[in-house]
Design an enzyme around this catalytic site. Sequence first.
Site, mmCIF file in Angstrom:
data_model
loop_
_atom_site.group_PDB
_atom_site.id
_atom_site.type_symbol
_atom_site.label_atom_id
_atom_site.label_comp_id
_atom_site.label_asym_id
_atom_site.label_seq_id
_atom_site.Cartn_x
_atom_site.Cartn_y
_atom_site.Cartn_z
ATOM 1 N N GLY A 13 -2.421 12.081 -6.358
ATOM 2 C CA GLY A 13 -2.645 10.688 -5.685
ATOM 3 C C GLY A 13 -2.058 10.462 -4.553
ATOM 4 C CG ASP A 14 -0.332 7.140 -4.507
ATOM 5 O OD1 ASP A 14 -1.426 6.398 -4.724
ATOM 6 O OD2 ASP A 14 0.439 7.334 -5.406
ATOM 7 N N GLY A 16 -3.209 9.636 0.905
ATOM 8 C CA GLY A 16 -3.414 8.919 2.372
ATOM 9 C C GLY A 16 -5.133 9.456 2.492
ATOM 10 C CE LYS A 17 -7.474 9.760 -3.298
ATOM 11 N NZ LYS A 17 -6.002 9.909 -3.600
ATOM 12 N N GLY A 41 -5.827 2.451 -5.049
ATOM 13 C CA GLY A 41 -5.487 1.555 -4.209
ATOM 14 C C GLY A 41 -5.477 2.205 -2.869
ATOM 15 C CG HIS A 42 -8.781 2.875 -0.766
ATOM 16 N ND1 HIS A 42 -9.131 3.194 -1.716
ATOM 17 C CD2 HIS A 42 -9.494 1.831 -0.279
ATOM 18 C CE1 HIS A 42 -10.227 2.694 -1.851
ATOM 19 N NE2 HIS A 42 -10.515 1.824 -1.005
ATOM 20 C CB THR A 43 -3.199 0.893 3.022
ATOM 21 O OG1 THR A 43 -2.853 0.598 1.502
ATOM 22 C CG2 THR A 43 -2.915 -0.157 3.886
ATOM 23 C CD GLN A 189 -7.319 7.320 -9.774
ATOM 24 O OE1 GLN A 189 -8.543 7.709 -10.137
ATOM 25 N NE2 GLN A 189 -7.026 5.959 -9.592
ATOM 26 C CB THR A 304 -2.200 -0.244 -7.829
ATOM 27 O OG1 THR A 304 -3.188 0.143 -7.150
ATOM 28 C CG2 THR A 304 -2.700 -0.898 -9.096
ATOM 29 N N PRO A 308 8.358 2.094 -6.792
ATOM 30 C CG PRO A 308 10.664 2.135 -7.109
ATOM 31 C CD PRO A 308 9.323 1.658 -7.498
ATOM 32 C CB VAL A 418 0.883 12.545 13.440
ATOM 33 C CG1 VAL A 418 0.986 14.011 13.478
ATOM 34 C CG2 VAL A 418 -0.215 12.078 14.698
#
Length: 434
Positions: A13-14, A16-17, A41-43, A189, A304, A308, A418
Amino acid sequence: MVQTLIIVGGQWGDEGKGKIVDFLTEKADVIVRFAGGNNAGHTVVVGEKTYKFHLIPSGIIHKGKLNIISNGTVLDPDVLVSEIKTLENMDFDIGKSLIISSSAHTILEKHRVEDNPEKNPESKKIGTTGRGIGPCYKDKIARTGIRMGDYVTKNTASAQKLRPLIQDTYIIIDTAYKKGKKILFEGAQGTLLDIDHGTYPYVTSSNPTAGGALTGSGFGPTKIDSVIGIFKAYITRVGEGPFPTELGTYNQTKNEDSIYDLKKELSDEAFTRLNRKVTSAANNDDEYSQGRLLRMQGFEYGTTTGRPRRTGWFDAVAAKYAIAINGLSSLVITKVDVLNHLKEIKICIGYEVDGKKLDHFPLDTEQQEKAKPIYTSMPGWDDDITQITSFKDLPKNAQDYLEKIEEICKVPISIVSVGPKRSQTIIKDKETLL
Ligand code: IMP
Protein backbone atom coordinates in the site's frame (compact mmCIF):
# COMPACT_ATOMS: atom_id res chain seq x y z
CA MET A 1 -3.81 2.43 -25.69
CA VAL A 2 -6.50 0.39 -23.92
CA GLN A 3 -10.19 0.67 -22.97
CA THR A 4 -10.18 -1.00 -19.56
CA LEU A 5 -7.42 -0.82 -17.00
CA ILE A 6 -6.96 -2.13 -13.47
CA ILE A 7 -4.57 -0.26 -11.20
CA VAL A 8 -3.26 -2.15 -8.18
CA GLY A 9 -0.72 -1.43 -5.49
CA GLY A 10 2.28 -3.71 -6.01
CA GLN A 11 3.65 -3.51 -2.45
CA TRP A 12 2.15 -2.96 1.05
CA GLY A 13 0.00 0.00 0.00
CA ASP A 14 0.86 3.70 -0.06
CA GLU A 15 2.61 3.38 -3.43
CA GLY A 16 1.24 6.69 -4.66
CA LYS A 17 -1.74 5.14 -6.47
CA GLY A 18 -3.87 8.26 -5.89
CA LYS A 19 -1.61 10.43 -7.99
CA ILE A 20 -1.35 7.91 -10.83
CA VAL A 21 -5.10 7.23 -10.82
CA ASP A 22 -5.64 10.98 -10.91
CA PHE A 23 -3.20 11.31 -13.80
CA LEU A 24 -4.81 8.51 -15.83
CA THR A 25 -8.33 9.64 -15.00
CA GLU A 26 -7.97 12.46 -17.52
CA LYS A 27 -8.38 9.75 -20.18
CA ALA A 28 -11.05 7.66 -18.35
CA ASP A 29 -14.84 8.00 -18.45
CA VAL A 30 -15.65 5.77 -15.49
CA ILE A 31 -13.58 5.17 -12.33
CA VAL A 32 -14.43 2.20 -10.12
CA ARG A 33 -13.18 1.77 -6.55
CA PHE A 34 -13.47 -1.97 -5.93
CA ALA A 35 -12.14 -3.02 -2.49
CA GLY A 36 -11.37 -1.90 1.05
CA GLY A 37 -12.84 1.05 2.90
CA ASN A 38 -11.62 4.04 4.83
CA ASN A 39 -8.48 2.16 5.87
CA ALA A 40 -7.13 3.63 2.62
CA GLY A 41 -6.17 7.21 2.23
CA HIS A 42 -5.03 9.01 -0.86
CA THR A 43 -3.65 12.45 -1.35
CA VAL A 44 -3.93 14.14 -4.71
CA VAL A 45 -2.20 17.42 -5.47
CA VAL A 46 -3.75 19.52 -8.22
CA GLY A 47 -2.06 22.86 -8.81
CA GLU A 48 -1.69 24.41 -5.38
CA LYS A 49 -4.53 22.39 -3.83
CA THR A 50 -4.17 19.14 -1.88
CA TYR A 51 -7.14 16.77 -1.63
CA LYS A 52 -7.35 13.87 0.86
CA PHE A 53 -9.88 11.08 0.49
CA HIS A 54 -10.47 7.74 2.14
CA LEU A 55 -13.47 6.34 0.28
CA ILE A 56 -14.36 8.41 -2.73
CA PRO A 57 -12.38 7.55 -5.88
CA SER A 58 -9.64 10.03 -6.76
CA GLY A 59 -11.46 10.62 -10.07
CA ILE A 60 -14.08 12.77 -8.35
CA ILE A 61 -12.03 15.94 -8.73
CA HIS A 62 -12.17 15.63 -12.51
CA LYS A 63 -15.44 17.12 -13.66
CA GLY A 64 -17.60 15.06 -16.03
CA LYS A 65 -16.40 11.60 -14.94
CA LEU A 66 -18.53 8.91 -13.39
CA ASN A 67 -17.17 7.54 -10.08
CA ILE A 68 -18.44 4.21 -8.80
CA ILE A 69 -17.89 2.64 -5.39
CA SER A 70 -18.61 -0.98 -6.17
CA ASN A 71 -19.72 -4.08 -4.30
CA GLY A 72 -16.30 -5.20 -3.02
CA THR A 73 -15.95 -2.22 -0.69
CA VAL A 74 -16.98 -1.70 2.94
CA LEU A 75 -18.41 1.71 3.70
CA ASP A 76 -18.64 3.71 6.89
CA PRO A 77 -21.71 5.88 6.23
CA ASP A 78 -20.52 8.76 8.46
CA VAL A 79 -17.15 8.95 6.72
CA LEU A 80 -18.78 8.73 3.29
CA VAL A 81 -21.28 11.48 4.10
CA SER A 82 -18.53 13.69 5.48
CA GLU A 83 -16.41 13.28 2.30
CA ILE A 84 -19.48 14.01 0.15
CA LYS A 85 -20.27 17.15 2.14
CA THR A 86 -16.67 18.39 1.84
CA LEU A 87 -16.85 17.97 -1.92
CA GLU A 88 -20.29 19.61 -2.13
CA ASN A 89 -18.93 22.60 -0.23
CA MET A 90 -16.30 22.82 -2.95
CA ASP A 91 -19.09 22.89 -5.59
CA PHE A 92 -18.71 19.35 -6.91
CA ASP A 93 -22.01 17.95 -8.21
CA ILE A 94 -21.99 14.60 -6.37
CA GLY A 95 -25.46 13.58 -7.63
CA LYS A 96 -24.07 13.50 -11.18
CA SER A 97 -20.65 12.03 -10.49
CA LEU A 98 -20.91 9.39 -7.74
CA ILE A 99 -22.77 6.07 -7.60
CA ILE A 100 -22.57 3.55 -4.75
CA SER A 101 -23.28 -0.15 -5.11
CA SER A 102 -26.37 -1.49 -3.38
CA SER A 103 -24.31 -4.55 -2.39
CA ALA A 104 -21.33 -2.79 -0.80
CA HIS A 105 -21.25 -3.63 2.90
CA THR A 106 -21.86 -1.19 5.74
CA ILE A 107 -19.39 -0.57 8.56
CA LEU A 108 -21.40 -0.22 11.77
CA GLU A 109 -20.51 1.12 15.21
CA LYS A 110 -20.04 -2.46 16.51
CA HIS A 111 -17.40 -3.08 13.81
CA ARG A 112 -15.45 0.01 14.84
CA VAL A 113 -15.67 -0.99 18.52
CA GLU A 114 -14.48 -4.53 17.75
CA ASP A 115 -11.52 -3.22 15.71
CA ASN A 116 -10.23 -0.79 18.34
CA PRO A 117 -6.52 -1.74 18.74
CA GLU A 118 -6.51 -0.30 22.28
CA LYS A 119 -9.15 -2.84 23.33
CA ASN A 120 -8.77 -5.73 20.91
CA PRO A 121 -5.45 -7.64 21.10
CA GLU A 122 -6.06 -9.15 17.64
CA SER A 123 -6.33 -5.73 16.00
CA LYS A 124 -3.29 -4.56 17.97
CA LYS A 125 -1.26 -7.57 16.86
CA ILE A 126 -1.92 -6.84 13.18
CA GLY A 127 -1.68 -3.08 13.68
CA THR A 128 -5.01 -2.46 11.90
CA THR A 129 -6.19 1.03 11.10
CA GLY A 130 -8.98 0.51 13.67
CA ARG A 131 -11.69 1.55 11.22
CA GLY A 132 -13.84 -1.60 11.53
CA ILE A 133 -12.70 -3.04 8.20
CA GLY A 134 -11.93 -6.63 9.32
CA PRO A 135 -15.09 -7.05 11.46
CA CYS A 136 -17.27 -5.74 8.62
CA TYR A 137 -15.77 -8.18 6.09
CA LYS A 138 -16.14 -10.91 8.74
CA ASP A 139 -19.91 -10.23 8.88
CA LYS A 140 -20.03 -10.19 5.07
CA ILE A 141 -18.47 -13.65 4.84
CA ALA A 142 -20.63 -14.96 7.71
CA ARG A 143 -23.65 -13.64 5.74
CA THR A 144 -24.75 -11.46 8.64
CA GLY A 145 -23.70 -8.08 7.19
CA ILE A 146 -25.87 -5.17 6.16
CA ARG A 147 -25.56 -4.08 2.54
CA MET A 148 -25.85 -0.45 1.52
CA GLY A 149 -29.15 -1.13 -0.29
CA ASP A 150 -30.64 -2.17 3.05
CA TYR A 151 -28.81 0.40 5.13
CA VAL A 152 -30.28 3.31 3.20
CA THR A 153 -33.85 2.24 3.99
CA LYS A 154 -33.18 3.31 7.59
CA ASN A 155 -34.48 6.60 8.86
CA THR A 156 -31.20 8.27 9.77
CA ALA A 157 -29.68 11.44 8.33
CA SER A 158 -26.75 9.50 6.78
CA ALA A 159 -29.08 6.91 5.23
CA GLN A 160 -31.22 9.63 3.69
CA LYS A 161 -28.23 11.48 2.34
CA LEU A 162 -26.81 8.34 0.69
CA ARG A 163 -30.12 6.89 -0.60
CA PRO A 164 -30.19 8.75 -3.96
CA LEU A 165 -26.67 7.51 -4.77
CA ILE A 166 -27.35 3.78 -4.37
CA GLN A 167 -27.73 1.64 -7.51
CA ASP A 168 -26.91 -1.83 -8.88
CA THR A 169 -23.55 -0.76 -10.22
CA TYR A 170 -22.59 -3.78 -12.35
CA ILE A 171 -25.17 -2.73 -14.98
CA ILE A 172 -23.78 0.77 -15.16
CA ILE A 173 -20.23 -0.50 -15.62
CA ASP A 174 -21.28 -3.06 -18.25
CA THR A 175 -23.36 -0.51 -20.18
CA ALA A 176 -20.45 1.95 -20.18
CA TYR A 177 -18.17 -0.81 -21.46
CA LYS A 178 -20.55 -1.70 -24.31
CA LYS A 179 -20.66 1.97 -25.32
CA GLY A 180 -16.87 1.94 -25.66
CA LYS A 181 -16.26 4.11 -22.58
CA LYS A 182 -12.86 3.92 -20.94
CA ILE A 183 -12.99 2.32 -17.51
CA LEU A 184 -10.36 2.53 -14.81
CA PHE A 185 -10.54 0.20 -11.80
CA GLU A 186 -8.85 1.88 -8.85
CA GLY A 187 -7.29 -0.42 -6.26
CA ALA A 188 -6.67 0.46 -2.63
CA GLN A 189 -4.00 -1.02 -0.30
CA GLY A 190 -1.52 -3.33 -2.03
CA THR A 191 -0.80 -6.86 -3.20
CA LEU A 192 1.15 -7.84 -0.06
CA LEU A 193 -1.85 -6.85 2.09
CA ASP A 194 -4.23 -9.15 0.16
CA ILE A 195 -6.20 -11.53 2.41
CA ASP A 196 -5.32 -14.49 0.14
CA HIS A 197 -1.96 -13.51 -1.30
CA GLY A 198 -0.47 -11.13 1.25
CA THR A 199 1.75 -11.66 4.29
CA TYR A 200 -1.07 -13.36 6.25
CA PRO A 201 -2.15 -12.72 9.00
CA TYR A 202 -0.60 -9.24 8.69
CA VAL A 203 -2.95 -8.27 5.90
CA THR A 204 -6.19 -6.43 5.33
CA SER A 205 -9.45 -8.34 4.97
CA SER A 206 -10.12 -7.82 1.25
CA ASN A 207 -8.55 -8.63 -2.14
CA PRO A 208 -6.75 -5.48 -3.35
CA THR A 209 -5.28 -7.53 -6.23
CA ALA A 210 -6.48 -7.72 -9.85
CA GLY A 211 -8.83 -10.63 -9.08
CA GLY A 212 -10.49 -8.44 -6.46
CA ALA A 213 -11.21 -5.84 -9.13
CA LEU A 214 -13.35 -8.42 -10.93
CA THR A 215 -15.29 -9.91 -8.02
CA GLY A 216 -15.37 -6.49 -6.38
CA SER A 217 -17.15 -4.91 -9.33
CA GLY A 218 -18.90 -7.68 -11.23
CA PHE A 219 -16.81 -7.14 -14.37
CA GLY A 220 -15.63 -10.22 -16.27
CA PRO A 221 -11.91 -11.03 -16.78
CA THR A 222 -12.10 -11.27 -20.60
CA LYS A 223 -13.03 -7.58 -20.75
CA ILE A 224 -9.84 -6.36 -19.03
CA ASP A 225 -7.19 -4.99 -21.42
CA SER A 226 -4.40 -4.05 -19.02
CA VAL A 227 -3.35 -4.35 -15.38
CA ILE A 228 -0.74 -1.98 -14.07
CA GLY A 229 1.04 -2.22 -10.74
CA ILE A 230 2.21 0.81 -8.81
CA PHE A 231 5.49 0.46 -6.93
CA LYS A 232 7.54 2.98 -5.04
CA ALA A 233 11.21 3.16 -6.03
CA TYR A 234 11.77 1.76 -2.53
CA ILE A 235 9.20 0.04 -0.29
CA THR A 236 7.24 0.86 2.86
CA ARG A 237 4.92 -0.88 5.28
CA VAL A 238 2.62 0.41 8.05
CA GLY A 239 1.68 -1.81 10.95
CA GLU A 240 3.14 -5.15 11.95
CA GLY A 241 4.38 -8.04 9.82
CA PRO A 242 7.39 -9.42 7.94
CA PHE A 243 9.49 -6.97 5.94
CA PRO A 244 12.67 -8.52 4.45
CA THR A 245 14.30 -5.29 3.18
CA GLU A 246 13.46 -3.13 6.20
CA LEU A 247 16.13 -0.53 7.00
CA GLY A 248 16.61 -0.14 10.76
CA THR A 249 14.24 -1.91 13.14
CA TYR A 250 10.49 -1.43 13.54
CA ASN A 251 11.07 -0.21 17.11
CA GLN A 252 13.49 2.46 15.91
CA THR A 253 10.84 3.67 13.46
CA LYS A 254 8.06 3.60 16.06
CA ASN A 255 10.11 5.63 18.52
CA GLU A 256 11.05 8.28 15.99
CA ASP A 257 9.55 11.79 16.12
CA SER A 258 7.17 12.35 13.24
CA ILE A 259 8.24 14.79 10.59
CA TYR A 260 5.26 16.96 11.51
CA ASP A 261 6.46 17.23 15.13
CA LEU A 262 10.02 17.90 13.95
CA LYS A 263 8.82 20.64 11.62
CA LYS A 264 6.87 22.19 14.50
CA GLU A 265 9.71 21.91 17.00
CA LEU A 266 12.71 22.78 14.84
CA SER A 267 13.52 25.99 13.01
CA ASP A 268 13.95 25.68 9.21
CA GLU A 269 17.70 25.84 9.67
CA ALA A 270 17.75 23.14 12.34
CA PHE A 271 15.56 20.94 10.15
CA THR A 272 17.90 21.35 7.17
CA ARG A 273 20.86 20.52 9.45
CA LEU A 274 19.10 17.36 10.64
CA ASN A 275 18.32 16.36 7.05
CA ARG A 276 21.99 16.85 6.12
CA LYS A 277 23.11 14.82 9.13
CA VAL A 278 20.77 11.94 8.25
CA THR A 279 21.88 12.05 4.57
CA SER A 280 25.52 11.93 5.58
CA ALA A 281 24.97 8.97 7.96
CA ALA A 282 22.91 7.24 5.22
CA ASN A 283 25.81 7.66 2.79
CA ASN A 284 28.12 6.20 5.44
CA ASP A 285 26.32 2.88 5.32
CA ASP A 286 24.13 3.43 8.39
CA GLU A 287 21.03 1.39 7.55
CA TYR A 288 18.68 3.05 10.02
CA SER A 289 19.63 6.48 8.62
CA GLN A 290 19.02 5.23 5.08
CA GLY A 291 15.51 4.21 6.16
CA ARG A 292 15.01 7.47 8.03
CA LEU A 293 16.10 9.46 5.00
CA LEU A 294 13.55 7.67 2.81
CA ARG A 295 10.92 8.42 5.47
CA MET A 296 11.84 12.10 5.74
CA GLN A 297 12.30 12.74 2.01
CA GLY A 298 9.27 10.67 1.06
CA PHE A 299 6.96 12.02 3.82
CA GLU A 300 6.31 8.45 4.80
CA TYR A 301 3.68 9.00 7.48
CA GLY A 302 0.22 7.42 7.14
CA THR A 303 -2.58 9.51 5.56
CA THR A 304 -5.12 7.61 7.64
CA THR A 305 -3.36 7.19 10.99
CA GLY A 306 -0.31 9.49 10.80
CA ARG A 307 1.95 6.58 11.84
CA PRO A 308 5.59 6.64 10.62
CA ARG A 309 5.96 4.06 7.87
CA ARG A 310 8.67 1.40 7.95
CA THR A 311 10.97 1.84 4.95
CA GLY A 312 13.29 -0.40 2.95
CA TRP A 313 15.04 -0.95 -0.38
CA PHE A 314 13.05 -2.02 -3.46
CA ASP A 315 12.22 -5.68 -3.11
CA ALA A 316 12.29 -7.25 -6.59
CA VAL A 317 11.45 -10.71 -5.20
CA ALA A 318 8.19 -9.32 -3.81
CA ALA A 319 7.69 -7.30 -7.01
CA LYS A 320 7.99 -10.44 -9.18
CA TYR A 321 5.42 -12.08 -6.91
CA ALA A 322 3.06 -9.11 -7.41
CA ILE A 323 3.62 -9.35 -11.17
CA ALA A 324 2.63 -13.03 -11.11
CA ILE A 325 -0.41 -12.64 -8.83
CA ASN A 326 -1.85 -9.70 -10.76
CA GLY A 327 -0.66 -10.58 -14.27
CA LEU A 328 0.84 -7.11 -14.57
CA SER A 329 1.11 -5.58 -18.04
CA SER A 330 3.43 -2.79 -16.88
CA LEU A 331 4.96 -1.19 -13.79
CA VAL A 332 4.66 2.38 -12.58
CA ILE A 333 7.57 3.48 -10.41
CA THR A 334 6.75 6.39 -8.11
CA LYS A 335 8.74 8.68 -5.82
CA VAL A 336 12.01 8.13 -7.68
CA ASP A 337 13.02 11.66 -6.56
CA VAL A 338 13.07 10.43 -2.93
CA LEU A 339 16.29 8.57 -3.80
CA ASN A 340 18.05 11.82 -4.85
CA HIS A 341 21.39 12.34 -3.05
CA LEU A 342 21.93 8.70 -2.06
CA LYS A 343 25.40 7.48 -2.93
CA GLU A 344 24.30 3.88 -3.38
CA ILE A 345 20.87 2.35 -3.99
CA LYS A 346 20.10 -1.32 -3.43
CA ILE A 347 17.63 -3.71 -5.03
CA CYS A 348 16.76 -7.00 -3.34
CA ILE A 349 17.15 -9.81 -5.86
CA GLY A 350 16.85 -12.86 -3.62
CA TYR A 351 16.37 -13.98 -0.01
CA GLU A 352 18.39 -16.18 2.26
CA VAL A 353 16.31 -18.33 4.58
CA ASP A 354 18.08 -20.62 7.08
CA GLY A 355 21.26 -20.46 5.00
CA LYS A 356 19.44 -21.40 1.76
CA LYS A 357 18.96 -19.08 -1.21
CA LEU A 358 15.38 -18.41 -2.26
CA ASP A 359 14.50 -16.58 -5.45
CA HIS A 360 10.72 -16.55 -5.02
CA PHE A 361 8.46 -14.97 -2.41
CA PRO A 362 7.67 -17.60 0.27
CA LEU A 363 4.10 -17.87 1.56
CA ASP A 364 5.04 -19.29 4.93
CA THR A 365 4.98 -16.53 7.58
CA GLU A 366 7.99 -17.91 9.43
CA GLN A 367 10.05 -17.98 6.22
CA GLN A 368 8.93 -14.45 5.38
CA GLU A 369 10.05 -13.35 8.83
CA LYS A 370 13.42 -15.10 8.54
CA ALA A 371 14.12 -13.93 4.96
CA LYS A 372 17.36 -11.94 4.73
CA PRO A 373 17.73 -9.83 1.60
CA ILE A 374 20.39 -10.48 -1.04
CA TYR A 375 21.11 -7.19 -2.75
CA THR A 376 22.50 -5.89 -5.97
CA SER A 377 23.84 -2.39 -5.68
CA MET A 378 23.49 0.55 -8.06
CA PRO A 379 25.21 3.96 -7.95
CA GLY A 380 22.90 6.83 -6.96
CA TRP A 381 22.65 10.38 -8.33
CA ASP A 382 23.09 13.73 -6.69
CA ASP A 383 20.88 15.77 -9.05
CA ASP A 384 17.37 16.99 -8.30
CA ILE A 385 15.14 15.14 -10.78
CA THR A 386 11.81 16.69 -9.78
CA GLN A 387 11.55 18.94 -12.85
CA ILE A 388 12.50 16.33 -15.44
CA THR A 389 9.75 15.45 -17.92
CA SER A 390 11.27 12.81 -20.17
CA PHE A 391 13.00 9.51 -19.38
CA LYS A 392 16.05 10.27 -21.49
CA ASP A 393 16.69 13.47 -19.50
CA LEU A 394 16.97 11.62 -16.19
CA PRO A 395 20.53 11.23 -14.87
CA LYS A 396 22.17 8.16 -16.40
CA ASN A 397 22.28 6.43 -12.99
CA ALA A 398 18.54 6.97 -12.47
CA GLN A 399 17.83 5.52 -15.93
CA ASP A 400 20.10 2.57 -15.15
CA TYR A 401 18.35 1.97 -11.82
CA LEU A 402 14.92 1.90 -13.46
CA GLU A 403 16.10 -0.25 -16.36
CA LYS A 404 17.63 -2.66 -13.86
CA ILE A 405 14.19 -3.06 -12.26
CA GLU A 406 12.71 -3.77 -15.73
CA GLU A 407 15.46 -6.27 -16.45
CA ILE A 408 14.97 -8.15 -13.16
CA CYS A 409 11.17 -8.04 -13.27
CA LYS A 410 10.88 -8.70 -17.02
CA VAL A 411 7.96 -6.26 -17.30
CA PRO A 412 8.22 -2.79 -18.88
CA ILE A 413 7.85 0.42 -16.90
CA SER A 414 5.05 2.60 -18.31
CA ILE A 415 5.27 5.62 -15.99
CA VAL A 416 7.92 7.13 -13.73
CA SER A 417 6.83 9.64 -11.11
CA VAL A 418 9.29 12.24 -9.81
CA GLY A 419 7.08 14.30 -7.50
CA PRO A 420 3.51 14.63 -6.20
CA LYS A 421 2.19 16.95 -8.93
CA ARG A 422 0.51 15.84 -12.15
CA SER A 423 3.23 17.65 -14.09
CA GLN A 424 5.90 15.53 -12.39
CA THR A 425 4.99 12.41 -14.35
CA ILE A 426 7.14 10.85 -17.07
CA ILE A 427 5.48 8.52 -19.57
CA LYS A 428 7.98 5.90 -20.67
CA ASP A 429 5.70 3.54 -22.58
CA LYS A 430 2.07 4.28 -23.50
CA GLU A 431 1.00 0.90 -24.80
CA THR A 432 -0.59 -0.45 -21.62
CA LEU A 433 -2.25 2.84 -20.57
CA LEU A 434 -5.70 4.35 -21.25
P1 IMP B 1 -7.05 -3.00 8.32
O1 IMP B 1 -7.17 -2.91 6.84
O2 IMP B 1 -7.43 -1.74 9.04
O3 IMP B 1 -7.73 -4.22 8.89
O4 IMP B 1 -5.48 -3.19 8.65
C1 IMP B 1 -4.79 -4.40 8.35
C2 IMP B 1 -3.36 -4.09 7.92
O5 IMP B 1 -3.38 -3.45 6.65
C3 IMP B 1 -2.59 -3.15 8.84
O6 IMP B 1 -1.23 -3.54 8.86
C4 IMP B 1 -2.73 -1.80 8.17
O7 IMP B 1 -1.69 -0.92 8.51
C5 IMP B 1 -2.67 -2.20 6.71
N1 IMP B 1 -3.36 -1.26 5.83
C6 IMP B 1 -4.68 -1.14 5.64
N2 IMP B 1 -4.93 -0.17 4.73
C7 IMP B 1 -3.75 0.30 4.33
C8 IMP B 1 -3.36 1.29 3.35
O8 IMP B 1 -4.17 1.94 2.67
N3 IMP B 1 -2.02 1.50 3.23
C9 IMP B 1 -1.10 0.79 3.93
N4 IMP B 1 -1.42 -0.14 4.84
C10 IMP B 1 -2.73 -0.39 5.03
